[in-house]
Write a protein that holds these residues in place. Structure first.
Motif, PDB file in Angstrom:
ATOM      1  N   SER A   1     -14.080 -15.121  13.425  1.00 22.17           N
ATOM      2  CA  SER A   1     -14.212 -16.491  12.920  1.00 22.17           C
ATOM      3  C   SER A   1     -13.104 -17.399  13.436  1.00 22.17           C
ATOM      4  N   GLY A   2     -11.966 -16.831  13.832  1.00 22.24           N
ATOM      5  CA  GLY A   2     -10.868 -17.651  14.319  1.00 22.24           C
ATOM      6  C   GLY A   2     -10.979 -18.005  15.791  1.00 22.24           C
ATOM      7  N   SER A   3     -12.011 -17.494  16.453  1.00 24.09           N
ATOM      8  CA  SER A   3     -12.169 -17.756  17.882  1.00 24.09           C
ATOM      9  C   SER A   3     -12.777 -19.136  18.124  1.00 24.09           C
ATOM     10  N   GLY A   4     -12.372 -19.769  19.208  1.00 22.46           N
ATOM     11  CA  GLY A   4     -12.963 -21.042  19.582  1.00 22.46           C
ATOM     12  C   GLY A   4     -12.696 -22.149  18.579  1.00 22.46           C
ATOM     13  N   VAL A   5     -13.220 -23.328  18.878  1.00 21.63           N
ATOM     14  CA  VAL A   5     -13.071 -24.500  18.017  1.00 21.63           C
ATOM     15  C   VAL A   5     -14.447 -24.967  17.590  1.00 21.63           C
TER      16      VAL A   5
ATOM     17  N   LYS B   1     -10.930 -22.526  13.308  1.00 15.71           N
ATOM     18  CA  LYS B   1     -10.342 -23.767  13.815  1.00 15.71           C
ATOM     19  C   LYS B   1     -11.422 -24.846  13.889  1.00 15.71           C
ATOM     20  N   VAL B   2     -11.164 -25.981  13.229  1.00 13.04           N
ATOM     21  CA  VAL B   2     -12.117 -27.086  13.167  1.00 13.04           C
ATOM     22  C   VAL B   2     -11.431 -28.354  13.657  1.00 13.04           C
ATOM     23  N   SER B   3     -12.161 -29.143  14.431  1.00 17.78           N
ATOM     24  CA  SER B   3     -11.688 -30.461  14.838  1.00 17.78           C
ATOM     25  C   SER B   3     -12.768 -31.475  14.489  1.00 17.78           C
TER      26      SER B   3
END
Length: 372
Positions: A309-313, A346-348
Motif C-alpha cells: 500500500s505504500g508503493s507509488g503515489v 502516499k496521496v497527493s
C-alpha cells in the motif's frame, strides 16, 4: 390572403421557433453519439459482449434498493455536494519537454499525464455541463483551469467510457482541430467518435487486455466495474481502466469504477505502479457496485501495487468538479486521507490546474479545508 404586419411577424416568429426546436433536437441527437445499430459492428467479437450489450465480470447492479429513498435524497440535499466558497484554480504549467513522471489535474477525471517524455490526456471534458443539452444537466462547480487550445501537444487521448462526464462531443471536436493525437478507447466508443467526424486513422479501439503502442508508450485497456450508455440503452459500449507504461515508469488510470478484486490481477500483470489516478467521488449506498468509495480506492491502490500500500503515489480524481451524488463536497478527500494514513499510502491532492512532479514532491497544501 394578406396577413398584415402583425400576422407576418407572428408567422416569422413561429417559423423561427420551429427552426430553433429543430436545431435543439439535432444538437441533442448529435451529442448523444452513434446509434446502437452503428455501434454493433465495433462491439461484436468481444468476449464481454453478449445480447447486444457488454457485461461486467462480476454481476453488478447499477442501482440497489435500500431503506432510504433516492427521491428523498434529491429533494432534501439542498447545497450538499457543493463547496462553501469558490474553488481555487492553479495556473497550469506545461514545460517544453514532458517529464519522466508528472500529472496535471484539470478537474473530475480530466488529467494530463507525463510519462517518460510523453503526454497522455485522460477523459477530457471541457464543457460547462455533462449532458447532451447545454441548458440542463450537472454543471461545473469551477471553471476549466486552461483553455483546450492552450494545451501542449499530446501523444494520446484515452477515454474510460462513454458517459457524458467522461466523453464530451464539444471537447472531442476541439481536440480534433487543435491536436494530432489518436483517441485510444474501449470497444464501441469509436462509433461515437466517427459519428462526430473524428478521422478513422485517429481512432484506436481496444478490448480488455489489448494493447496499443504510441511512441515509446504501451497503452493497455484493462478491466473496470461500471456501465455505459448515453441514452436509454444501457451498456452498448465497453468501459475500462488504463495502464500507461513507458520504458521506465508505469501509471494506472482508473477512469470510473466500482471496487473489484480483479484489480489485484491487473497489479500482478502490470504493476507495481509509480502513480495511480483513482476515482474517489460520486459514491452512494444506492450504487455501490459501480462507484468506489474512498476507502475502497485505498484498497484498490494496494491491490494494484501487489499488496504494498505504500508503493507509488495515489492521486484522487472523479471529485470536486460536478455534483453527482449525495455526499458533502470535500468528504471524498477527507475520507481518502484518513484511510490512506492508516496504511501508509502516499496521496497527493492537486487543486484544479495544478501540476505535480511525482519524482520531486513538494509539501501538500490542504487547499480544500476552507471549502468543506
Amino acid at each position: 390572403m394578406r396577413l398584415g404586419i402583425k400576422g407576418a411577424i407572428a408567422a416569422a416568429a413561429g417559423l423561427a421557433g420551429v427552426a430553433a426546436l429543430v436545431r435543439v433536437g439535432t444538437d441533442l441527437s448529435s451529442a448523444m453519439g452513434a446509434s446502437t445499430t452503428a455501434i454493433v459492428p465495433h462491439a461484436k467479437g468481444s468476449a464481454r459482449y453478449r445480447g447486444k450489450r457488454f457485461h461486467n465480470t462480476e454481476p453488478s447492479s447499477q442501482f440497489v434498493t435500500t431503506r432510504s429513498s433516492i427521491v428523498t435524497s434529491l429533494l432534501t440535499r439542498g447545497r450538499l455536494g457543493r463547496p462553501r466558497s469558490p474553488i481555487p484554480l492553479a495556473t497550469p504549467l506545461a514545460p517544453a519537454q514532458p517529464a519522466e513522471l508528472a500529472v496535471t489535474w484539470y478537474g473530475h477525471s480530466s488529467a494530463l499525464i507525463e510519462v517518460d517524455g510523453h503526454r497522455v490526456l485522460t477523459d477530457p471534458v471541457w464543457s460547462h455541463r455533462v449532458s447532451p443539452s447545454r441548458l440542463v444537466g450537472p454543471a461545473r462547480l469551477h471553471p476549466t483551469p486552461v483553455g483546450i487550445e492552450a494545451l501542449p501537444q499530446i501523444d494520446a487521448v484515452v477515454v474510460s467510457h462513454d458517459h457524458y462526464d467522461h466523453l464530451d462531443k464539444a471537447t472531442v471536436m476541439a481536440l480534433v482541430r487543435t491536436q494530432r493525437a489518436p483517441f485510444v478507447v474501449p470497444k464501441g466508443i469509436g462509433a461515437h467518435l466517427r459519428h462526430w467526424g473524428v478521422p478513422d486513422d485517429r481512432v484506436i479501439e481496444l478490448d480488455w487486455d489489448e494493447q496499443a503502442t504510441v511512441g515509446a508508450l504501451t497503452l493497455t485497456c484493462t478491466e473496470a466495474r461500471h456501465f455505459s450508455g448515453r441514452g436509454l440503452v444501457r451498456n452498448p459500449t465497453l468501459w475500462s481502466s488504463w495502464v500507461i507504461a513507458g520504458p521506465q515508469r508505469t501509471v494506472f488510470f482508473g477512469g470510473d469504477t466500482g471496487y473489484t478484486p480483479r484489480f489485484a490481477e491487473i497489479g500482478r500483470r502490470h504493476g507495481p505502479f509509480d502513480l495511480t489516478l483513482l476515482p474517489v467521488g460520486a459514491y452512494d449506498e444506492h450504487w455501490p457496485d459501480i462507484h468506489m468509495n474512498p476507502e475502497e480506492a485505498v484498497r484498490m491502490h494496494a491491490d494494484l501495487n501487489q499488496g504494498e500500500s505504500g508503493s507509488g503515489v495515489l492521486v484522487p480524481v472523479h471529485w470536486a468538479t460536478f455534483n453527482l451524488a449525495f455526499h458533502p463536497w470535500a468528504e471524498p478527500v477527507t475520507r481518502l486521507l484518513a484511510a490512506a494514513g492508516e496504511v501508509d499510502t502516499k496521496v497527493s491532492v492537486p487543486m484544479p490546474g495544478q501540476r505535480i512532479d511525482v519524482l520531486r514532491p513538494v509539501s501538500q497544501r490542504q487547499w480544500w479545508l476552507r471549502l468543506a
